[in-house]
Structure formats: C-alpha cells, structure tokens
Design an enzyme around this catalytic site. Sequence first.
Site, short mmCIF file in Angstrom:
data_model
loop_
_atom_site.label_atom_id
_atom_site.label_comp_id
_atom_site.label_asym_id
_atom_site.label_seq_id
_atom_site.Cartn_x
_atom_site.Cartn_y
_atom_site.Cartn_z
N ALA A 129 1.31 -1.56 0.28
CA ALA A 129 -0.52 0.18 -0.37
C ALA A 129 1.21 0.91 -0.13
O ALA A 129 0.59 2.18 -0.68
CB ALA A 129 -1.15 -0.29 1.00
N ASP A 130 2.12 1.48 0.26
CA ASP A 130 2.62 2.05 1.04
C ASP A 130 3.31 2.45 -0.90
O ASP A 130 3.67 3.20 -0.79
CB ASP A 130 3.87 2.20 1.57
N THR A 131 4.30 1.62 -1.09
CA THR A 131 4.88 1.83 -2.38
C THR A 131 3.48 2.30 -3.74
O THR A 131 3.47 2.91 -4.83
CB THR A 131 5.75 0.63 -3.46
N SER A 134 2.69 5.22 -3.41
CA SER A 134 3.62 6.41 -3.80
C SER A 134 3.95 6.90 -5.31
O SER A 134 3.92 7.83 -5.50
CB SER A 134 5.12 6.14 -3.02
#
Length: 299
Positions: A129-131, A134
Amino acid sequence: QGDWSSDVCSSDLGGIPGYFHQQNAGKRNICIDLRAAGAADLVKQLVRQADIVIENYRPDVMGRLGLGYEDLSAVNERIIMLSISGFGHIGPEVTRPAYAPVIHAESGVIHRTARYRNVPLHDAPLSVADTNASLHGLVGILSALHMRDRTGRGQHIDIAMIESMVAQLAERLEENPNDLAGWTRLARSYTVLGKHEKAKQALGSALKVAPENVDLLVLYGRTERAMNGNRSTPDSLEAMRKVLALAPTHVEALWYLGGAAAEAGNKAEAKSLWERAIAQFPAGAPERAQLRARIDQLK
C-alpha cells in the site's frame, strides 16, 4: 543525509537499518519539530525555494500546524503539494489513521492472497500500500509539474492509500468479472471513500454474479439512499423488497420499508412492517421502544 557514501568515506553505517538507506539514498534530511515555536515559519522559508512538498499526515494535521496547501501556496504559488493519507481528504473515514497493514486488510488484499494461495490470513511481506500510493503520487506530481509549466501555478494532490489499492483490485476484476468476493470488497472500499456512485457500479457487477445475495442487496439499498441524501428511491425500495422476499424477518428491510410506507401515507402497511420488526428484538431492547414510538405517531 540519506546516502552517507556521498560525503563519508567509510563502511560504517552507524547501526542504521539497510531499509533506511534504501528509502533515503541520495537525499539530504533535516528534522523539524513542527509543533515548536517558529517551526511553521522555518518550513515556509524552505517552501519559498521548493518545487514540491510531500506529506503523509492525517488530513487535518497540516492545516492545524498552519502548513496547509493554502498557507504554503500563499508563500509560493508555484508549490506542488502531495498529500498521502490512508483514506484521503474526502469521505467518511478521513480522520482515521492508517498504515500499510490496515490498508491491506481494508482493501481485501490479505483475504485475496490467502484465498488464492490457500494459506491462513496474514499481512503481505512488503508494504504494498505504501509503494503503490507513492507510485500514484509520483504520477500526480509529474502531471502537476507539466500543468505548472503551462499555467505557472502549483496544485494540491490528494492520494488515498486505499484508493490506490482499489485501483489495482479493479484491474484484476476485469480479468475475472465473476469474482464475487472481489466486487464486494471493491464496493465496500468505495463506500469507505464516500464514492457511492462507484460503489453502486461495483455492487451491480456483484449482483449479476449473485442476484439473490441478501447482504449485497442490503448494501445496494444503503448505497442508493446515500447517493440521494438518505432518501428512498425506486431502486433502494426494490432492493429492500427483494431482501424481504428472500429473508422475511430481516430487521433492516422491515424497518426501512416501514418508514417508506409511512412517508407514502400507507399507515397500515407501515404498522404491519414495524410490528414484524419489533418481534425480532428481545424484550427490553431499545429498538422495540423506538419502533413502538413510530407506530404511535401513525395514529
């Protein structure tokens, strides 16, 4: 400094994890306590010379610190601000904090992975989810830079981590349009984001796979009402009537259809439906008193 090798000729990493170096290679970092006196002014000095500001606080934090987009654009009208949060700046879940595992669960990634691999539920080994958020943020920034070349002005980009994961899920559903669980998770994710039109579309696809699924019909009825200021519509009424036909003691359907009948002036029907709903609650339940009061108001 993120990449020590650019300044320090040494193999000693000072005990800092390799993950830190992976994420910060080539960067120079400073730390500012944004709650300290004068911190906002210091940030604005930096913003005067900056092209892009990236933040991932909850949606209300930067504004409370005096560093919202309006504050920063007043200092530098060319500034581009990217805000990444769990659930975005618009919708019913905006105040919820989140990090990758929360989004993995909310978007259905954990369930989907466990089902396809036939393994117990567990979080992903990587912060997908972070990448993913981003990457979507990067595309937004590049587009904003292109627009700034034309207009001379920056803009505020709002990225929700869950929305970036939902976009990925939607692509996979195109490959498997009969994935009932996938359509259901997609609909619930859009509901969390307050995007009721998209939720309705996803529910429509799910109901093509399972037209007599009571839970889906209830969610469809709720979504249809949410799109119309919580008022009854022909589609919401039809969905709830189907629910009642499939599950004659379904409390939400009885309650809702009773209310719709009362609004239409059909007092006898409203009373009958609400009486049936009352019978589903145990003695002393507050819902019984609420429904009884509504029946009394019909007289």
